[in-house]
Design a protein around this motif. Structure first.
Motif, PDB file in Angstrom:
ATOM      1  N   VAL A 238       0.787 -10.955 -12.805  1.00 27.06           N
ATOM      2  CA  VAL A 238       0.926 -11.314 -11.404  1.00 27.06           C
ATOM      3  C   VAL A 238      -0.166 -10.624 -10.574  1.00 27.06           C
ATOM      4  CG1 VAL A 238       2.574  -9.454 -10.882  1.00 27.06           C
ATOM      5  CG2 VAL A 238       2.593 -11.506  -9.502  1.00 27.06           C
ATOM      6  N   LEU A 239      -0.598 -11.323  -9.555  1.00 24.99           N
ATOM      7  CA  LEU A 239      -1.475 -10.747  -8.532  1.00 24.99           C
ATOM      8  C   LEU A 239      -0.668 -10.738  -7.250  1.00 24.99           C
ATOM      9  CD1 LEU A 239      -4.771 -12.782  -9.064  1.00 24.99           C
ATOM     10  CD2 LEU A 239      -4.352 -10.438  -9.747  1.00 24.99           C
ATOM     11  N   VAL A 240      -0.647  -9.616  -6.577  1.00 23.00           N
ATOM     12  CA  VAL A 240       0.027  -9.517  -5.279  1.00 23.00           C
ATOM     13  C   VAL A 240      -1.061  -9.528  -4.218  1.00 23.00           C
ATOM     14  CG1 VAL A 240       1.524  -8.130  -3.813  1.00 23.00           C
ATOM     15  CG2 VAL A 240       1.901  -8.172  -6.280  1.00 23.00           C
TER      16      VAL A 240
ATOM     17  N   GLU B  35      -2.446  -5.928  -9.206  1.00 22.47           N
ATOM     18  CA  GLU B  35      -2.401  -6.902 -10.287  1.00 22.47           C
ATOM     19  C   GLU B  35      -1.989  -6.214 -11.567  1.00 22.47           C
ATOM     20  OE1 GLU B  35      -6.203  -8.344 -12.064  1.00 22.47           O
ATOM     21  OE2 GLU B  35      -7.088  -7.323 -10.351  1.00 22.47           O
ATOM     22  N   GLY B  36      -1.323  -6.963 -12.429  1.00 21.35           N
ATOM     23  CA  GLY B  36      -0.900  -6.394 -13.694  1.00 21.35           C
ATOM     24  C   GLY B  36       0.208  -7.194 -14.320  1.00 21.35           C
ATOM     25  N   LEU B  37       0.871  -6.583 -15.294  1.00 27.59           N
ATOM     26  CA  LEU B  37       1.995  -7.230 -15.952  1.00 27.59           C
ATOM     27  C   LEU B  37       3.133  -7.385 -14.960  1.00 27.59           C
ATOM     28  CD1 LEU B  37       1.967  -5.346 -19.360  1.00 27.59           C
ATOM     29  CD2 LEU B  37       1.138  -7.656 -18.891  1.00 27.59           C
TER      30      LEU B  37
ATOM     31  N   ALA C 255       3.174  -0.593  -6.855  1.00 32.77           N
ATOM     32  CA  ALA C 255       2.320   0.461  -6.311  1.00 32.77           C
ATOM     33  C   ALA C 255       1.858   0.133  -4.894  1.00 32.77           C
ATOM     34  CB  ALA C 255       1.105   0.667  -7.222  1.00 32.77           C
ATOM     35  N   SER C 256       1.629  -1.133  -4.613  1.00 33.69           N
ATOM     36  CA  SER C 256       1.107  -1.510  -3.293  1.00 33.69           C
ATOM     37  C   SER C 256       2.238  -1.712  -2.298  1.00 33.69           C
ATOM     38  CB  SER C 256       0.291  -2.807  -3.395  1.00 33.69           C
ATOM     39  OG  SER C 256       1.141  -3.900  -3.689  1.00 33.69           O
ATOM     40  N   ASP C 257       1.927  -1.498  -1.029  1.00 28.16           N
ATOM     41  CA  ASP C 257       2.911  -1.734   0.035  1.00 28.16           C
ATOM     42  C   ASP C 257       3.334  -3.201   0.053  1.00 28.16           C
ATOM     43  OD1 ASP C 257       2.927   0.907   0.834  1.00 28.16           O
ATOM     44  OD2 ASP C 257       1.437   0.611   2.411  1.00 28.16           O
ATOM     45  N   ALA C 258       2.407  -4.103  -0.216  1.00 25.65           N
ATOM     46  CA  ALA C 258       2.727  -5.535  -0.202  1.00 25.65           C
ATOM     47  C   ALA C 258       3.760  -5.868  -1.275  1.00 25.65           C
ATOM     48  CB  ALA C 258       1.462  -6.361  -0.403  1.00 25.65           C
TER      49      ALA C 258
END
Length: 75
Positions: A36-38, A47-49, A58-61
């Motif tokens: 997935v990409l956020v 991005e990652g698994l 990890a990201s706020d989004a």
């Protein structure tokens, strides 16, 4: 929606085709996507698994999307 998800999964499995999904629906993403990409405001924030991001954003989004999903489903 469930029928479409099953159809996409079948096509992916039988034909080995990549599928690009753009969605706020994390249930659909987690059911169909290994990666997935956020994005936030048109920029990739993570991005990652899929499993890793769903369990440890990890990201706020990503955190906001997961929190909204939990509220929506009463989790």
């Amino acid at each position: 929606a469930a029928g479409i998800i099953k159809l996409l999964a079948k096509i992916n499995r039988e034909r080995g085709m990549a599928i690009l999904l753009i969605s706020h629906n994390l249930h659909v993403i987690s059911a169909l996507c290994k990666r997935v990409l956020v994005m936030d405001e048109g920029k990739i924030t993570e991005e990652g698994l899929t499993k890793e991001i769903m369990e440890h954003p990890a990201s706020d989004a990503a955190k906001r999307l997961l929190e909204a999903e939990r509220k929506l489903h009463g989790m």
